[in-house]
Enzyme design. Structure first.
Site, PDB file in Angstrom:
ATOM      1  CG  ASP A  43      -0.194  -0.115   2.528  1.00 16.33           C
ATOM      2  OD1 ASP A  43       1.015  -0.437   2.512  1.00 16.33           O
ATOM      3  OD2 ASP A  43      -0.821   0.089   3.584  1.00 16.33           O
ATOM      4  N   GLY A  62      11.464   9.207 -25.161  1.00 20.44           N
ATOM      5  CA  GLY A  62      11.613   8.800 -26.553  1.00 20.44           C
ATOM      6  C   GLY A  62      12.396   7.518 -26.730  1.00 20.44           C
ATOM      7  N   GLY A  63      13.638   7.655 -27.197  1.00 21.45           N
ATOM      8  CA  GLY A  63      14.417   6.482 -27.553  1.00 21.45           C
ATOM      9  C   GLY A  63      14.046   5.982 -28.939  1.00 21.45           C
ATOM     10  CD1 TRP A  64      14.782   1.424 -32.697  1.00 20.69           C
ATOM     11  CD2 TRP A  64      15.922   3.185 -33.470  1.00 20.69           C
ATOM     12  NE1 TRP A  64      14.955   1.236 -34.038  1.00 20.69           N
ATOM     13  CE2 TRP A  64      15.660   2.306 -34.548  1.00 20.69           C
ATOM     14  CE3 TRP A  64      16.627   4.360 -33.718  1.00 20.69           C
ATOM     15  CZ2 TRP A  64      16.076   2.570 -35.842  1.00 20.69           C
ATOM     16  CZ3 TRP A  64      17.043   4.620 -35.020  1.00 20.69           C
ATOM     17  CH2 TRP A  64      16.762   3.730 -36.057  1.00 20.69           C
ATOM     18  CB  THR A  65      10.808   1.639 -29.223  1.00 24.05           C
ATOM     19  OG1 THR A  65      11.813   0.643 -29.458  1.00 24.05           O
ATOM     20  CG2 THR A  65       9.441   1.012 -29.441  1.00 24.05           C
ATOM     21  CG  ASP A 122      18.264  12.609 -21.854  1.00 20.00           C
ATOM     22  OD1 ASP A 122      19.054  13.449 -22.312  1.00 20.00           O
ATOM     23  OD2 ASP A 122      18.222  11.419 -22.235  1.00 20.00           O
ATOM     24  CG  ASP A 169      17.279   9.999 -25.225  1.00 22.87           C
ATOM     25  OD1 ASP A 169      17.693  11.072 -24.778  1.00 22.87           O
ATOM     26  OD2 ASP A 169      17.791   8.903 -24.938  1.00 22.87           O
ATOM     27  CD  GLU A 183      17.352   7.300 -30.314  1.00 23.22           C
ATOM     28  OE1 GLU A 183      17.504   6.332 -31.100  1.00 23.22           O
ATOM     29  OE2 GLU A 183      17.637   7.230 -29.118  1.00 23.22           O
ATOM     30  CE1 TYR A 237      24.468   4.331 -28.292  1.00 20.67           C
ATOM     31  CE2 TYR A 237      26.176   5.291 -26.906  1.00 20.67           C
ATOM     32  CZ  TYR A 237      24.839   5.146 -27.239  1.00 20.67           C
ATOM     33  OH  TYR A 237      23.881   5.835 -26.534  1.00 20.67           O
ATOM     34  CG  ASP A 238      23.977   1.282 -31.951  1.00 16.58           C
ATOM     35  OD1 ASP A 238      24.629   0.270 -31.650  1.00 16.58           O
ATOM     36  OD2 ASP A 238      22.870   1.557 -31.455  1.00 16.58           O
ATOM     37  CD1 TRP A 249      22.660   1.188 -25.017  1.00 10.77           C
ATOM     38  CD2 TRP A 249      21.341   2.741 -24.085  1.00 10.77           C
ATOM     39  NE1 TRP A 249      21.377   0.704 -25.031  1.00 10.77           N
ATOM     40  CE2 TRP A 249      20.553   1.632 -24.461  1.00 10.77           C
ATOM     41  CE3 TRP A 249      20.735   3.829 -23.464  1.00 10.77           C
ATOM     42  CZ2 TRP A 249      19.186   1.585 -24.245  1.00 10.77           C
ATOM     43  CZ3 TRP A 249      19.372   3.777 -23.262  1.00 10.77           C
ATOM     44  CH2 TRP A 249      18.601   2.674 -23.647  1.00 10.77           C
TER      45      TRP A 249
END
Length: 650
Positions: A320, A347-350, A403, A405, A407, A483-484, A629
């Site tokens: 509770d 946000g982010g990629w998805t 933040d 994001d 993309e 990265y990526d 990340w």
């Protein structure tokens, strides 16, 4: 038999109570019973009462009485016995749960069928006293003033205070921390960190105690404390180096990576910031939580109850409590590491699909930003699916900023994302609106909230989506994708995070990416170096079906390498175990990247050696720090985080 031996004392204690030879503790002496409805289907509901012994001694039996509204009736009850007289329900402990130690609690559950309008039970008593722990008469006695208020630490933008507990005839429920005449915050603990302060500035604080009836104590003796010199950002670290780690909300599932692990690995002490990933954006341009409009993870964010072994402080979540999940654990982590800032990432990629909608007009930007601040800064979380978690202000104080994001503005990221030519200008305007509303709310509560953004490495995406340097007039800093740069979506093996373009890179000229190329693009466009934070990976990218030529580098592949969570992707903590098991580590010390190869499977990754190389690059270029990340890819003892921390501290 053992069962009979433990039943006999309980039965004897119950008999003594019945004879009047031993009396259970009074509610006014610290016993309470709290009602919680767990589900409701319109014609009935299930609920529980939790009996907690807040007295210094054990009790040997309890009785809870309450009145059901007209049209309501008990349909079932468990973990206790009960009788009904009209609408009056009397519940007595079972033979096995009547003894309640000091500080312990027990509960019973029940079902109610009803017609008409739902209402909570009323007139609740436990052992003859009101269930809220009061004496039954109005409480007009104020707590004593907190004593020994003191400064226990300061940074360039925060001061941590501590004090001795106040006393009260029933109990202190909260402390208000005052900066001059302005309330800086409220806590149930005897310590508090006041943030959002100016560097090199003196402040005077007092603290007042409150009880459940709203009685307020006199103010404590004042204490004056000063922040350290500096620009207020980012906290500890030589040269103002930021160390920002992304924590993924979904890591608590199959990966079993909890907020607790940030602490036990030693990582929390080395970070300056945590970015919590991610929040979703609705089609009509709002921040929202799951089940409001369909997608999200409110369960992980603030509803899931963690066991004692999964929590930062070793205290199991109660059913509770108003805030649970990752948000509550982040709050505990910040209390243990007051220097940490936690920002909420959107946000982010998805979940960047509808960012363009949110940023499209002045009205949509204002509405979007207001919804995000209401949810994640003011902490006004929705209650979802009958859960007790959520409600006004339930997550207040968890997050220190936002933040972004997205993309990507102006160019496609994930398939199906909405992209408009005006995204580039609208991104700047969106940041301006976030800064305006964050500063306005910060002025109300006496603190500063951060605004940061995640930016791409591809020069074409930078040009299409970002007005550099305009955006930096609104951002505290930005993290840059390091990265990526390449991965198994391509047919030929390559690095994913090299400092410089390797010799012989077979990519098309515009696809020959590197860390230095990304950083140089931002700097050349006017971005301040010390507000660029370089992103580094705690994972690798991989291919399989690779010819045993050139140690696997720049070779055609049949497809992505098998990975535990995603083909073509693997955490560092698993990749490091491949070394010596058929895999060899190779390095390009000039371009600054490493890879693993066993003759057919190729993984590009960063290890402590490469991260040390990158921290040297960060320092030599005068950049603002490093971003990770994501934190769940590291080893249990924080091997990669230590490499970053040590490299930036040299």
């Amino acid at each position: 038999m053992p069962r009979c031996r433990w039943q006999l004392p309980v039965a004897l204690a119950t008999l003594l109570v019945a004879l009047g030879l031993t009396a259970p503790a009074h509610a006014g002496d610290g016993l309470t019973a709290t009602f919680t409805k767990t589900s409701d289907w319109g014609t009935g509901y299930e609920a529980r009462y939790t009996i907690k012994n807040g007295s210094p001694t054990a009790i040997d039996g309890w009785t809870v009485e309450f009145t059901l509204p007209s049209g309501h009736r008990i349909s079932s009850l468990w973990d206790a016995t009960y009788t009904v007289s009209g609408q009056q329900v009397t519940v007595r402990n079972a033979s096995w749960n009547g003894a309640v130690a000091s500080g312990a609690q027990v509960s019973f559950g029940f079902g109610v069928a009803y017609s008409g309008t739902y209402a909570d039970p009323g007139d609740c008593t436990v052992n003859g006293r009101p269930c809220d722990g009061s004496s039954g008469t109005p409480d007009t006695e104020s707590p004593t003033a907190p004593a020994n208020l003191r400064n226990t630490g300061a940074t360039s933008n925060s001061i941590t205070l501590a004090w001795d507990a106040a006393s009260d005839n029933i109990g202190v429920t909260a402390y208000d921390v005052l900066r001059g005449d302005t309330k800086a915050g409220t806590t149930s603990q005897t310590s508090f960190t006041v943030t959002g302060l100016a560097a090199g500035t003196s402040y005077t604080f007092t603290v007042k105690a409150r009880d459940a009836a709203g009685n307020t104590s006199p103010a404590s003796s004042p204490v004056t404390a000063s922040t350290t010199e500096g620009n207020g950002d980012p906290g500890p670290g030589p040269g103002g180096q930021r160390k920002v780690g992304y924590f993924t909300q979904w890591g608590i599932y199959d990966r079993g990576y909890f907020v607790k692990n940030i602490d036990t690995s030693g990582t929390a002490a080395k970070l300056t910031h945590i970015n919590y990933a991610f929040g979703n954006v609705s089609a009509d341009g709002r921040c929202f939580e799951a089940n409001q409009q369909g997608v999200g993870d409110a369960w992980a964010d603030y509803q899931r109850r963690f066991s004692a072994g999964q929590t930062v402080d070793g205290v199991a979540d109660r059913y509770d409590q108003p805030l649970a999940g990752n948000f509550n654990q982040l709050k505990k982590l910040k209390a243990k590491h007051p220097h940490l800032k936690v920002n909420f990432s959107l946000g982010g990629w998805t979940w960047s699909k509808y960012f363009s909608n949110a940023a499209l007009t002045d009205a949509s930007r204002k509405a979007f930003v207001a919804s995000c601040i209401d949810l994640f800064i003011k902490g006004n979380l929705p209650r979802i699916g009958g859960e007790p978690q959520g409600g006004p202000g339930s997550a207040a104080g968890v997050f220190d900023g936002i933040d972004i994001d997205w993309e990507w503005p102006g160019s496609e990221g994930n398939a199906g994302n909405i992209v408009r030519p005006e995204d580039r200008q609208n991104f700047t305007l969106l940041l301006a609106e976030f800064r305006r509303q964050l500063d306005a709310y910060g002025a109300e509560v006496g603190r500063k909230y951060e605004l940061t953004a995640f930016l791409p490495a591809d020069p074409a995406k930078i040009e299409a989506g970002f007005e550099v340097p305009k955006i930096f007039s609104y951002l505290d800093f930005a993290t840059v994708q390091g990265y990526d740069l390449h991965g198994a979506w391509e047919k030929i093996t390559n690095h994913q995070s090299a400092l410089y373009v390797p010799e012989g890179d077979p990519s098309e000229p515009e696809r020959r990416f590197s860390v230095d190329k990304a950083i140089s693009t931002y700097v050349d466009k006017g971005a301040p170096k010390d507000e660029l934070v370089l992103g580094v990976p705690f994972y690798g990218r991989g291919w399989t079906g690779v010819p045993n030529v050139n140690d696997g580098l720049f070779q055609p592949a049949s497809g992505p390498a098998p990975g535990r969570w995603e083909d073509g992707y693997e955490d560092y903590k698993r990749l490091k175990n491949l070394v010596g098991r058929g895999y060899t580590v190779y390095r390009d010390t000039i371009a600054g990247h490493a890879w693993l190869f066993d003759g057919s499977t190729f993984w590009t990754f960063d290890d402590p050696t490469e991260l040390t190389r990158k921290t040297s690059y960060i320092k030599s270029k005068g950049l603002g720090g490093a971003m990770i990340w994501s934190l769940d890819g590291d080893t249990a003892n924080g091997e990669l985080m230590s490499a970053i921390h040590n490299g930036l501290s040299r």
